[in-house]
Design a protein around this motif. Structure first.
Motif, short mmCIF file in Angstrom:
data_model
loop_
_atom_site.label_atom_id
_atom_site.label_comp_id
_atom_site.label_asym_id
_atom_site.label_seq_id
_atom_site.Cartn_x
_atom_site.Cartn_y
_atom_site.Cartn_z
N GLY A 69 41.85 40.12 40.45
CA GLY A 69 43.04 39.71 41.30
C GLY A 69 44.27 40.19 40.40
N TYR A 70 45.04 40.75 41.34
CA TYR A 70 46.23 41.89 40.76
C TYR A 70 47.41 41.19 41.32
N MET A 71 48.36 40.68 40.36
CA MET A 71 49.72 40.03 40.53
C MET A 71 50.66 40.67 39.99
N LEU A 72 51.64 41.32 40.90
CA LEU A 72 52.69 42.49 40.28
C LEU A 72 53.95 41.62 39.91
N MET A 129 58.76 28.44 42.24
CA MET A 129 57.70 28.10 43.17
C MET A 129 57.01 29.15 43.73
N LYS A 130 57.83 30.34 44.25
CA LYS A 130 57.19 31.61 44.82
C LYS A 130 56.08 32.17 43.86
N GLN A 131 56.31 32.12 42.60
CA GLN A 131 55.31 32.73 41.73
C GLN A 131 54.01 32.11 41.64
N ARG A 132 54.16 30.55 41.97
CA ARG A 132 53.03 29.90 41.97
C ARG A 132 52.35 30.09 43.19
N ALA A 133 52.86 30.24 44.34
CA ALA A 133 52.33 30.55 45.63
C ALA A 133 51.62 31.66 45.54
N ALA A 134 52.31 32.98 44.86
CA ALA A 134 51.66 34.30 44.91
C ALA A 134 50.45 34.09 43.73
N LEU A 135 50.33 33.62 42.80
CA LEU A 135 49.23 33.06 41.99
C LEU A 135 47.92 32.17 42.88
N ILE A 136 48.55 31.39 43.45
CA ILE A 136 47.44 30.83 44.46
C ILE A 136 47.00 31.70 45.20
N ARG A 137 47.59 32.45 46.07
CA ARG A 137 47.01 33.80 46.72
C ARG A 137 46.25 34.47 46.24
N THR A 138 46.39 34.74 44.87
CA THR A 138 45.50 35.62 43.89
C THR A 138 44.09 34.99 43.52
N VAL A 145 38.71 38.24 36.90
CA VAL A 145 39.59 38.49 35.95
C VAL A 145 40.90 38.62 36.69
N LEU A 146 42.02 38.10 36.20
CA LEU A 146 43.29 38.10 36.63
C LEU A 146 44.16 39.19 35.88
N LEU A 147 44.88 40.37 36.66
CA LEU A 147 45.76 41.03 35.97
C LEU A 147 47.01 40.75 36.49
N LEU A 148 47.89 40.32 35.42
CA LEU A 148 49.29 40.12 35.68
C LEU A 148 50.38 41.14 35.21
N ASN A 173 43.42 25.89 33.47
CA ASN A 173 42.62 24.80 34.32
C ASN A 173 41.77 25.59 35.24
N GLU A 174 41.91 26.60 35.80
CA GLU A 174 41.11 27.50 36.44
C GLU A 174 39.92 28.11 35.82
N ASN A 175 40.20 28.16 34.48
CA ASN A 175 39.09 28.87 33.49
C ASN A 175 38.98 30.34 33.87
N LYS A 176 40.24 30.95 33.89
CA LYS A 176 40.21 32.35 34.23
C LYS A 176 40.36 33.29 33.08
N SER A 177 39.88 34.40 33.07
CA SER A 177 40.28 35.72 31.93
C SER A 177 41.37 36.33 32.51
N VAL A 178 42.31 36.80 31.45
CA VAL A 178 43.36 37.44 32.04
C VAL A 178 43.96 38.77 31.06
N ILE A 179 44.33 39.79 31.76
CA ILE A 179 44.92 40.82 31.09
C ILE A 179 46.58 40.53 31.44
N LEU A 180 47.40 40.46 30.64
CA LEU A 180 48.95 40.31 30.86
C LEU A 180 49.61 41.50 30.45
N VAL A 181 50.41 42.21 31.23
CA VAL A 181 51.26 43.15 30.96
C VAL A 181 52.63 42.63 30.60
N THR A 182 53.46 42.66 29.48
CA THR A 182 54.75 42.26 29.33
C THR A 182 55.57 42.91 28.55
#
Length: 243
Positions: A69-72, A129-138, A145-148, A173-182
């Motif tokens: 799941g890719y979140m920009l 709130m928009k970022q939360r909605a975008a994450l729910i969409r993802t 795996v979530l790509l943030l 809470n959702e037990n996801k594995s994540v790669i975060l670019v920051t």
């Protein structure tokens, strides 16, 4: 869980060849959060784009039996759709608009305090709130795996801290594995189990850091941990040497 070995990326122009990623190897364990940091333009986002299938690798191995799941940086919510319609659009595109998945989206909206805003349009919501909605969409597509990709960079500093705290709690809470670019070292420390520091382009891994701060703490609480300053000084020193 996910293994990346000797990943390389080259871009070909009319005049020459540009090497973006030199030799990237790392793994991601189940329920782990890894942050990738490094100088601007070093290829951090390129790694995520390759994993998501947006770009092709030049060489290397990725065990690609996982869904991503890719979140920009930008929430990319459609202004003409309400929050619920935005959250289910991926299900429709992927032809996964099933009763089970619809139920899951409604549960996410309820759990993360957006159910009462499901008929509201994005321009009526705060950035957080928009970022939360975008994450729910993802999350609706149930990726492994979530790509943030710098998902908080468009927010002001205080909102950024609050939203990163919310997103971290949702991920756990959702037990996801994540790669975060920051590009924010403090954010990387607070959000991650491990941090990978890249060199300037062509990128290679300079160093990995295991973050030993209690995972039961939220990112906001981690900022107050005595170990925070130690990690920050070490990573910042290494970062400056590789800019």
């Amino acid at each position: 869980m996910l293994n990346i070995k000797n990943l390389k990326k080259r871009y070909h122009t009319e005049k020459n060849e540009i090497e973006a990623l030199e030799d990237i190897s790392f793994d991601l364990k189940s329920n782990e959060i890894i942050s990738i940091i490094g100088p601007s333009g070093c290829g951090k986002s390129t790694i995520l784009s390759i994993l998501a299938g947006v770009e092709t690798k030049s060489s290397g191995e990725i065990n690609n039996s996982f869904s991503f799941g890719y979140m920009l940086q930008n929430d990319l919510l459609f202004d003409w759709l309400n929050i619920y319609e935005n959250c289910i659009i991926g299900l429709k595109i992927k032809k996964q608009f099933t009763p089970e998945n619809i139920k899951y989206v409604n549960e996410l909206l309820e759990k993360y305090n957006l159910a009462s805003f499901k008929n509201v349009f994005p321009n009526q919501l705060s950035g957080g709130m928009k970022q939360r909605a975008a994450l729910i969409r993802t999350l609706a597509l149930k990726p492994d795996v979530l790509l943030l990709d710098e998902p908080f960079s468009q927010l002001d500093s205080q909102t950024r801290i609050d939203v990163s705290n919310d997103v971290y709690n949702i991920i756990k809470n959702e037990n996801k594995s994540v790669i975060l670019v920051t590009h924010d070292i403090e954010e990387a420390i607070c959000m991650s189990d491990r941090i990978i520091l890249l060199s300037k382009a062509p990128a290679k891994i300079v160093k990995e850091y295991k973050i030993d701060i209690d995972n039961k703490l939220t990112p906001i609480e981690k900022r107050l941990d005595p170990k925070m300053n130690k990690y920050f000084k070490e990573i910042l020193s290494d970062f400056k040497k590789n800019v």
